[in-house]
Enzyme design. Structure first.
Site, PDB file in Angstrom:
ATOM      1  N   HIS A 128      -3.649 -66.088  47.494  1.00  0.00           N
ATOM      2  CA  HIS A 128      -4.450 -65.144  46.686  1.00  0.00           C
ATOM      3  C   HIS A 128      -5.817 -65.794  46.525  1.00  0.00           C
ATOM      4  O   HIS A 128      -5.946 -66.777  45.786  1.00  0.00           O
ATOM      5  CB  HIS A 128      -3.821 -64.938  45.310  1.00  0.00           C
ATOM      6  CG  HIS A 128      -2.409 -64.445  45.353  1.00  0.00           C
ATOM      7  ND1 HIS A 128      -2.077 -63.115  45.188  1.00  0.00           N
ATOM      8  CD2 HIS A 128      -1.238 -65.099  45.546  1.00  0.00           C
ATOM      9  CE1 HIS A 128      -0.763 -62.976  45.265  1.00  0.00           C
ATOM     10  NE2 HIS A 128      -0.223 -64.166  45.481  1.00  0.00           N
ATOM     11  N   PHE A 129      -6.827 -65.276  47.216  1.00  0.00           N
ATOM     12  CA  PHE A 129      -8.133 -65.943  47.220  1.00  0.00           C
ATOM     13  C   PHE A 129      -9.161 -65.241  46.332  1.00  0.00           C
ATOM     14  O   PHE A 129     -10.330 -65.592  46.310  1.00  0.00           O
ATOM     15  CB  PHE A 129      -8.640 -66.117  48.655  1.00  0.00           C
ATOM     16  CG  PHE A 129      -7.985 -67.274  49.382  1.00  0.00           C
ATOM     17  CD1 PHE A 129      -7.115 -68.147  48.737  1.00  0.00           C
ATOM     18  CD2 PHE A 129      -8.237 -67.501  50.731  1.00  0.00           C
ATOM     19  CE1 PHE A 129      -6.511 -69.212  49.411  1.00  0.00           C
ATOM     20  CE2 PHE A 129      -7.652 -68.571  51.413  1.00  0.00           C
ATOM     21  CZ  PHE A 129      -6.789 -69.423  50.753  1.00  0.00           C
ATOM     22  N   ARG A 130      -8.745 -64.190  45.613  1.00  0.00           N
ATOM     23  CA  ARG A 130      -9.473 -63.654  44.448  1.00  0.00           C
ATOM     24  C   ARG A 130     -10.760 -62.902  44.720  1.00  0.00           C
ATOM     25  O   ARG A 130     -11.341 -62.367  43.773  1.00  0.00           O
ATOM     26  CB  ARG A 130      -9.776 -64.774  43.439  1.00  0.00           C
ATOM     27  CG  ARG A 130      -8.589 -65.638  43.034  1.00  0.00           C
ATOM     28  CD  ARG A 130      -7.482 -64.822  42.456  1.00  0.00           C
ATOM     29  NE  ARG A 130      -6.453 -65.647  41.800  1.00  0.00           N
ATOM     30  CZ  ARG A 130      -5.224 -65.229  41.605  1.00  0.00           C
ATOM     31  NH1 ARG A 130      -4.833 -64.027  41.995  1.00  0.00           N
ATOM     32  NH2 ARG A 130      -4.328 -66.009  41.009  1.00  0.00           N
TER      33      ARG A 130
ATOM     34  N   ASN B   5      -4.042 -58.261  45.702  1.00  0.00           N
ATOM     35  CA  ASN B   5      -4.305 -58.061  44.262  1.00  0.00           C
ATOM     36  C   ASN B   5      -5.669 -58.604  43.847  1.00  0.00           C
ATOM     37  O   ASN B   5      -5.795 -59.358  42.886  1.00  0.00           O
ATOM     38  CB  ASN B   5      -3.176 -58.637  43.402  1.00  0.00           C
ATOM     39  CG  ASN B   5      -2.897 -60.106  43.654  1.00  0.00           C
ATOM     40  OD1 ASN B   5      -3.213 -60.641  44.703  1.00  0.00           O
ATOM     41  ND2 ASN B   5      -2.309 -60.776  42.680  1.00  0.00           N
TER      42      ASN B   5
ATOM     43  N   HIS C 160       7.418 -59.045  47.003  1.00  0.00           N
ATOM     44  CA  HIS C 160       7.564 -59.940  45.847  1.00  0.00           C
ATOM     45  C   HIS C 160       8.773 -59.383  45.112  1.00  0.00           C
ATOM     46  O   HIS C 160       8.703 -58.342  44.476  1.00  0.00           O
ATOM     47  CB  HIS C 160       6.308 -59.905  44.974  1.00  0.00           C
ATOM     48  CG  HIS C 160       6.420 -60.769  43.759  1.00  0.00           C
ATOM     49  ND1 HIS C 160       5.493 -61.724  43.444  1.00  0.00           N
ATOM     50  CD2 HIS C 160       7.368 -60.842  42.775  1.00  0.00           C
ATOM     51  CE1 HIS C 160       5.861 -62.353  42.327  1.00  0.00           C
ATOM     52  NE2 HIS C 160       6.985 -61.812  41.904  1.00  0.00           N
TER      53      HIS C 160
ATOM     54  N   HIS D 259       8.164 -65.965  48.866  1.00  0.00           N
ATOM     55  CA  HIS D 259       8.488 -67.057  47.928  1.00  0.00           C
ATOM     56  C   HIS D 259       9.882 -66.975  47.312  1.00  0.00           C
ATOM     57  O   HIS D 259      10.034 -66.730  46.119  1.00  0.00           O
ATOM     58  CB  HIS D 259       7.429 -67.203  46.842  1.00  0.00           C
ATOM     59  CG  HIS D 259       6.889 -65.948  46.228  1.00  0.00           C
ATOM     60  ND1 HIS D 259       7.639 -64.826  45.977  1.00  0.00           N
ATOM     61  CD2 HIS D 259       5.657 -65.656  45.781  1.00  0.00           C
ATOM     62  CE1 HIS D 259       6.890 -63.906  45.420  1.00  0.00           C
ATOM     63  NE2 HIS D 259       5.679 -64.385  45.297  1.00  0.00           N
TER      64      HIS D 259
ATOM     65  N   ASP E 110       1.603 -69.596  48.300  1.00  0.00           N
ATOM     66  CA  ASP E 110       1.311 -68.661  47.204  1.00  0.00           C
ATOM     67  C   ASP E 110       0.151 -69.208  46.362  1.00  0.00           C
ATOM     68  O   ASP E 110       0.171 -69.100  45.127  1.00  0.00           O
ATOM     69  CB  ASP E 110       2.550 -68.407  46.351  1.00  0.00           C
ATOM     70  CG  ASP E 110       2.365 -67.262  45.371  1.00  0.00           C
ATOM     71  OD1 ASP E 110       1.427 -66.460  45.556  1.00  0.00           O
ATOM     72  OD2 ASP E 110       3.145 -67.164  44.417  1.00  0.00           O
TER      73      ASP E 110
ATOM     74  N   HIS F 243      -5.889 -69.962  38.836  1.00  0.00           N
ATOM     75  CA  HIS F 243      -6.426 -69.457  37.559  1.00  0.00           C
ATOM     76  C   HIS F 243      -7.194 -70.618  36.935  1.00  0.00           C
ATOM     77  O   HIS F 243      -6.864 -71.780  37.170  1.00  0.00           O
ATOM     78  CB  HIS F 243      -5.295 -69.021  36.627  1.00  0.00           C
ATOM     79  CG  HIS F 243      -4.474 -67.900  37.164  1.00  0.00           C
ATOM     80  ND1 HIS F 243      -4.911 -66.596  37.184  1.00  0.00           N
ATOM     81  CD2 HIS F 243      -3.237 -67.883  37.735  1.00  0.00           C
ATOM     82  CE1 HIS F 243      -3.973 -65.821  37.729  1.00  0.00           C
ATOM     83  NE2 HIS F 243      -2.954 -66.584  38.072  1.00  0.00           N
TER      84      HIS F 243
HETATM   85  O1  DOR Z   1       2.400 -66.606  40.088  1.00  0.00           O
HETATM   86  C1  DOR Z   1       1.886 -65.732  40.765  1.00  0.00           C
HETATM   87  N1  DOR Z   1       0.576 -65.424  40.651  1.00  0.00           N
HETATM   88  N2  DOR Z   1       2.644 -65.038  41.632  1.00  0.00           N
HETATM   89  C2  DOR Z   1       2.173 -63.984  42.313  1.00  0.00           C
HETATM   90  O2  DOR Z   1       2.880 -63.449  43.132  1.00  0.00           O
HETATM   91  C3  DOR Z   1       0.813 -63.466  42.023  1.00  0.00           C
HETATM   92  C4  DOR Z   1      -0.045 -64.567  41.597  1.00  0.00           C
HETATM   93  C5  DOR Z   1      -1.434 -64.230  41.174  1.00  0.00           C
HETATM   94  O3  DOR Z   1      -2.075 -63.427  41.864  1.00  0.00           O
HETATM   95  O4  DOR Z   1      -1.923 -64.806  40.211  1.00  0.00           O
END
Ligand code: DOR
Length: 437
Positions: A63-65, A95, A177, A231, A302, A306
């Site tokens: 997830h590279f935001r 996402n 997921h 995962h 994964d 944050h």
């Molecule tokens: O812990 C997680 N965070 N699992 C995920 O599948 C999504 C991810 C996120 O995008 O922060």
């Protein structure tokens, strides 16, 4: 176009053996591998005596935001972390903001990646309850991502009646997921008010994971649909898959589900919070065995960064997720050096396995004609994971302080050096990955 001669490294070959020798790279491709190559017409010569040459890592779940959540990470910083970690290609999740659920949002991400990424990139399209036509046509995508649980907003597709039509139509890979959202919501109520982050593993418990995995398998079997379970976190899922996994289903595990567990909350609190959650130490053992036995097909990080401020909000306000791309290869090679597995297995799980599953041609092996996506690692020295050395924008790692070996010394993407001994070459850009059908 540049050419590169890497001399005297210990080259990992497709048959699982090592050759001490030379490798010649021209126009981004591996041209020749031999005990000694005498070629005068090369731009760069690397003396790699004492180093081991492995295929670059393909990380199939990150997830590279970017776009939208760049305060946590962006495609440039994340791809720098990849280059430092020996990850030469990644598959990224939908996402972001806006969600990657249409051709337009996919094109936007592809464009951003072409401008900013030091390594190769591919993207999932996210399923909503409404975007079936986009799921069938968006291109290029590595697969369709369904958040069966543990997500909010339009990407949550948790009802069987919404999930089934996605399995019923089309033939693209579906990556799930797998967590049972109804069970999670009910248990959230039951455990409301508890602020110890360890409760996270009880709220989103093993049964929640197993229920969703069983549902995804049922639908995959009903429609003979290519399914990938993301995962895998529990021993009970692994044992269920050992008995019931059809040939067209694959699954993966993260280094953190293999090596961290519910004890980790005591050490790093909410930094250990992720979805699906960390499990008991017994689960680590069962997952390892399933990986060694081939029930689990490969490894993904994964990578879900944050900020420390967000994580400091305290449970349950703290978000779930942890970074991983710049530690995954040394974490796993350290396990190999401790004889928990072989280097050949690590390479299969982190390079060729994902290439095969996602039908990415000419990657994941060191072989003439294959793309020169490579990593030279040092298996003779140990060095700790240090916060001040991290490239990820979030600036922390759940593995801080771990003494690891197998750190990348040089990472090569498409024949270009993108990382060398602590320095990034930020001029290089990766390419969009293509996926076979
Ligand atoms: O812990 C997680 N965070 N699992 C995920 O599948 C999504 C991810 C996120 O995008 O922060």
């Amino acid at each position: 176009m540049t050419s590169l001669l890497i001399r005297h490294s210990r080259i990992f070959l497709p048959d699982g053996e090592f050759l001490i020798g030379d490798i010649l790279i021209k126009e981004g491709k591996i041209v020749q591998i031999a005990p000694e190559i005498t070629e005068s017409d090369v731009t760069t010569i690397i003396d790699a005596t004492g180093l081991t040459l492995l295929p670059g890592v393909i990380d199939p779940q990150v997830h590279f935001r970017e776009p939208g959540l760049e305060h946590k990470e962006d495609l440039f910083t994340a791809s720098c972390a990849c280059a430092k970690g020996g990850v030469t290609s990644f598959l990224e999740m939908p996402n972001t903001r806006p969600l990657t659920t249409t051709q337009t949002t996919l094109d936007q991400k592809l464009h951003l990646a072409s401008q900013k990424c030091l390594v190769n990139y591919g993207f999932f399209i996210g399923a909503t309850a409404e975007n079936l036509p986009d799921l069938l046509t968006a291109n290029p995508v590595c697969g369709i991502k369904i958040f069966m649980g543990s997500s909010h907003g339009a990407l949550l597709v948790s009802q069987e009646s919404e999930i089934e039509p996605i399995f019923a139509k089309g033939d693209r890979l579906i990556a799930v997921h797998a967590e049972d959202q109804a069970r999670i919501l009910q248990r959230r109520q039951e455990f409301a008010g508890i602020t110890d982050p360890a409760i996270h593993s009880q709220i989103q418990d093993e049964t929640a994971a197993l229920n969703a995995t069983k549902l995804a398998l049922k639908l995959s079997e009903k429609y003979q649909r290519r399914l990938h379970i993301l995962h895998l976190s529990t021993g009970i899922e692994a044992e269920f898959l050992r008995e019931h996994k059809p040939s067209w289903v694959t699954t993966e595990v993260t280094p953190q589900h293999l090596l961290l567990n519910t004890e980790t909350y005591k050490k790093i609190g909410t930094l250990a919070q992720m979805n699906p959650p960390l499990r008991s130490p017994e689960n680590n053992q069962v997952l390892w065995q399933a990986l060694l036995d081939g029930v689990i097909d490969f490894i993904a990080t994964d990578h879900a960064p944050h900020t420390l401020e967000e994580k400091a909000k305290g449970y349950p306000q703290s978000p779930s997720g942890m970074p991983g791309v710049e530690t995954s290869l040394p974490v796993m090679l350290t396990q190999a050096m401790a004889r928990k597995c072989s280097i050949a297995q690590v390479s299969h799980w982190m390079s060729y396995g994902p290439a095969q599953a996602y039908k990415i041609a000419n990657k994941g092996l060191i072989k003439p004609g294959y793309d020169a996506d490579l990593v030279l690692v040092d298996l003779d020295n140990y060095h700790p994971v240090l916060r001040e050395e991290l490239q990820t924008k979030c600036g922390w790692s759940p593995f801080e302080g771990w003494q690891l070996t197998g750190w990348p010394v040089i990472t090569i993407v498409g024949g270009n050096i993108v990382y060398e001994k602590g320095k990034l070459n930020t001029e290089v850009r990766g390419k969009a990955l293509q996926f076979g059908s």
